[in-house]
Motif scaffolding. Structure first.
Motif, PDB file in Angstrom:
ATOM      1  N   HIS A  25       0.850  -1.185   0.000  1.00  0.00           N
ATOM      2  CA  HIS A  25       0.000   0.000   0.000  1.00  0.00           C
ATOM      3  C   HIS A  25       0.891   1.243   0.000  1.00  0.00           C
ATOM      4  N   PHE A  26       0.350   2.351  -0.523  1.00  0.00           N
ATOM      5  CA  PHE A  26       1.144   3.577  -0.599  1.00  0.00           C
ATOM      6  C   PHE A  26       0.213   4.780  -0.686  1.00  0.00           C
ATOM      7  N   LEU A  27       0.809   5.964  -0.639  1.00  0.00           N
ATOM      8  CA  LEU A  27       0.123   7.202  -0.988  1.00  0.00           C
ATOM      9  C   LEU A  27       0.976   7.927  -2.021  1.00  0.00           C
ATOM     10  N   PRO A  28       0.374   8.494  -3.045  1.00  0.00           N
ATOM     11  CA  PRO A  28       1.158   9.059  -4.154  1.00  0.00           C
ATOM     12  C   PRO A  28       2.067  10.211  -3.752  1.00  0.00           C
ATOM     13  N   TYR A  29       1.698  10.992  -2.743  1.00  0.00           N
ATOM     14  CA  TYR A  29       2.533  12.117  -2.341  1.00  0.00           C
ATOM     15  C   TYR A  29       3.077  11.941  -0.921  1.00  0.00           C
ATOM     16  N   ALA A  30       3.080  10.716  -0.451  1.00  0.00           N
ATOM     17  CA  ALA A  30       3.603  10.455   0.892  1.00  0.00           C
ATOM     18  C   ALA A  30       5.123  10.591   0.889  1.00  0.00           C
ATOM     19  N   THR A  31       5.657  11.203   1.915  1.00  0.00           N
ATOM     20  CA  THR A  31       7.109  11.293   2.050  1.00  0.00           C
ATOM     21  C   THR A  31       7.616  10.452   3.206  1.00  0.00           C
ATOM     22  N   SER A  32       6.869  10.404   4.313  1.00  0.00           N
ATOM     23  CA  SER A  32       7.358   9.681   5.480  1.00  0.00           C
ATOM     24  C   SER A  32       6.198   9.055   6.247  1.00  0.00           C
ATOM     25  N   LEU A  33       5.748   7.885   5.770  1.00  0.00           N
ATOM     26  CA  LEU A  33       4.742   7.145   6.534  1.00  0.00           C
ATOM     27  C   LEU A  33       5.287   6.787   7.910  1.00  0.00           C
ATOM     28  N   ARG A  34       6.602   6.629   7.999  1.00  0.00           N
ATOM     29  CA  ARG A  34       7.228   6.284   9.273  1.00  0.00           C
ATOM     30  C   ARG A  34       6.904   7.310  10.352  1.00  0.00           C
ATOM     31  N   MET A  35       6.859   8.579   9.992  1.00  0.00           N
ATOM     32  CA  MET A  35       6.631   9.634  10.972  1.00  0.00           C
ATOM     33  C   MET A  35       5.180  10.098  11.005  1.00  0.00           C
ATOM     34  N   GLY A  36       4.304   9.415  10.273  1.00  0.00           N
ATOM     35  CA  GLY A  36       2.893   9.763  10.255  1.00  0.00           C
ATOM     36  C   GLY A  36       2.094   8.939  11.245  1.00  0.00           C
ATOM     37  N   PRO A  37       0.762   9.057  11.204  1.00  0.00           N
ATOM     38  CA  PRO A  37      -0.104   8.353  12.157  1.00  0.00           C
ATOM     39  C   PRO A  37       0.053   6.837  12.126  1.00  0.00           C
ATOM     40  N   LEU A  38       0.438   6.272  10.973  1.00  0.00           N
ATOM     41  CA  LEU A  38       0.618   4.825  10.880  1.00  0.00           C
ATOM     42  C   LEU A  38       2.017   4.389  11.301  1.00  0.00           C
ATOM     43  N   GLY A  39       2.889   5.345  11.576  1.00  0.00           N
ATOM     44  CA  GLY A  39       4.283   5.033  11.842  1.00  0.00           C
ATOM     45  C   GLY A  39       4.618   4.941  13.311  1.00  0.00           C
ATOM     46  N   TYR A  40       5.810   5.423  13.636  1.00  0.00           N
ATOM     47  CA  TYR A  40       6.343   5.292  14.990  1.00  0.00           C
ATOM     48  C   TYR A  40       5.787   6.414  15.854  1.00  0.00           C
ATOM     49  N   GLN A  41       4.529   6.267  16.251  1.00  0.00           N
ATOM     50  CA  GLN A  41       3.830   7.301  16.996  1.00  0.00           C
ATOM     51  C   GLN A  41       3.067   6.673  18.158  1.00  0.00           C
ATOM     52  N   SER A  42       2.737   7.503  19.141  1.00  0.00           N
ATOM     53  CA  SER A  42       1.962   7.031  20.288  1.00  0.00           C
ATOM     54  C   SER A  42       0.953   8.093  20.690  1.00  0.00           C
ATOM     55  N   ASP A  43      -0.335   7.773  20.536  1.00  0.00           N
ATOM     56  CA  ASP A  43      -1.380   8.705  20.968  1.00  0.00           C
ATOM     57  C   ASP A  43      -1.334   8.910  22.477  1.00  0.00           C
ATOM     58  N   VAL A  44      -0.981   7.858  23.200  1.00  0.00           N
ATOM     59  CA  VAL A  44      -0.925   7.957  24.662  1.00  0.00           C
ATOM     60  C   VAL A  44       0.119   8.985  25.085  1.00  0.00           C
ATOM     61  N   GLN A  45       1.277   8.962  24.437  1.00  0.00           N
ATOM     62  CA  GLN A  45       2.346   9.880  24.828  1.00  0.00           C
ATOM     63  C   GLN A  45       2.041  11.330  24.466  1.00  0.00           C
ATOM     64  N   SER A  46       1.091  11.540  23.571  1.00  0.00           N
ATOM     65  CA  SER A  46       0.735  12.918  23.221  1.00  0.00           C
ATOM     66  C   SER A  46       0.124  13.657  24.405  1.00  0.00           C
TER      67      SER A  46
END
Length: 303
Positions: free
Chosen positions: A218-239
């Protein structure tokens, strides 16, 4: 206050710098390795340049501290070549977003041995798997560590300050740097982000808006960093943690409660499974390094 006008070109070229590069070991078909850390690579607990991150199959290659960019990259290349020659038919996955993964329970957590510190490192990773999911923890990346040389500090501020005064000066300026980096970090991701696609296995069962590119991807045509997006290395709890970057004292105080106060959802998990420890604490953060960020002060003790 230190500003760029006080720096000369040698101050920037002579930074102390080091690189930590994470890569997943995969078999020839691109699936996550189920093999233990190779003996030929030495002890993951004590080797200064080769260890493991979250997973037993997630190598972390570490350079020494260098003043010259070329020497730093040269050592990283040499360590990379040594690893490649000593992992049999396996390969190092080149993308930060992970390879084909099994279910979470079959992603092997890194093992470091039977000593107290070795067991603590593994328990910490068990806690990460329970809190955030093992798949997220297999996201890999590069950590760039740097500091300004003592010679630069001495040239700008002289050598008359005692040790505590100089430490306070350094801390003040490093936190100014952290604030500026956070302010402009979006531009780095925009210009240099390179994770526009992800394996189907990573998003199965998750809400997403990615497009199907090919079988298994899967991809997005103008995605640059899925890693740093909501699907990536993130934590809603830590926000929910309101971290202050004004100075070292406020930074430490803002993390104190997250490190010491029980967090009900994690407390409900428990500290053991009835027999073995499964997390280091029931606080929102087990250790300081669990706190995610684009930049952070370096901790002297690593888990």
């Amino acid at each position: 206050m230190l500003n760029l006008d006080q720096l000369v070109s040698e101050d920037l070229t002579n930074l102390n710098r080091g690189i930590e590069k994470e890569s997943l070991r995969v078999n020839p078909t691109g699936q996550l390795s189920q093999q233990p850390h190779p003996d030929q690579l030495g002890s993951a607990l004590t080797h200064p340049n080769i260890t493991t991150d979250f997973s037993e199959a997630q190598l972390e290659l570490i350079t020494d501290t260098h003043n010259e960019v070329g020497n730093c990259l040269k050592q990283l290349r040499q360590v990379h070549q040594f690893v490649s020659r000593n992992i049999s038919s396996e390969l190092l996955w080149c993308s930060s977003m992970p390879c084909m993964l099994p279910e979470d329970s079959r992603i092997p957590i890194a093992q470091f041995g039977d000593s107290n510190i070795a067991r603590a490192k593994t328990v910490y990773r068990r806690g990460l798997a329970l809190r955030y999911g093992a798949k997220m923890q297999t996201i890999s990346g590069i950590h760039y560590n740097f500091s300004i040389s003592n010679e630069t500090w001495a040239r700008i501020y002289g050598r008359s300050h005692d040790r505590n005064e100089l430490i306070a000066i350094k801390n003040q300026h490093y936190f100014s740097l952290i604030r500026n980096f956070r302010k402009h970090a979006w531009l780095l991701l925009y210009l240099f982000g390179a994770s526009p696609a992800v394996c189907d296995c990573f998003v199965n069962g998750r809400v997403h808006h990615l497009n199907k590119m090919a079988n298994g991807t899967h991809f997005l045509p103008y995605a640059t960093s899925l890693r740093m997006g909501p699907l990536g290395y993130q934590s809603d709890v830590q926000s929910s943690i309101s971290v202050s970057y004004n100075n070292l004292t406020s930074y430490a105080q803002s993390l104190y409660d997250a490190l010491t106060q029980p967090y009900p959802p994690y407390a409900a998990i428990g500290l053991t499974d009835g027999k073995n420890p499964i997390q280091l604490s029931n606080a929102l953060l087990q250790i300081e390094n669990e706190f995610y960020g684009t930049i952070r002060p370096k901790q002297p003790v690593q888990y």
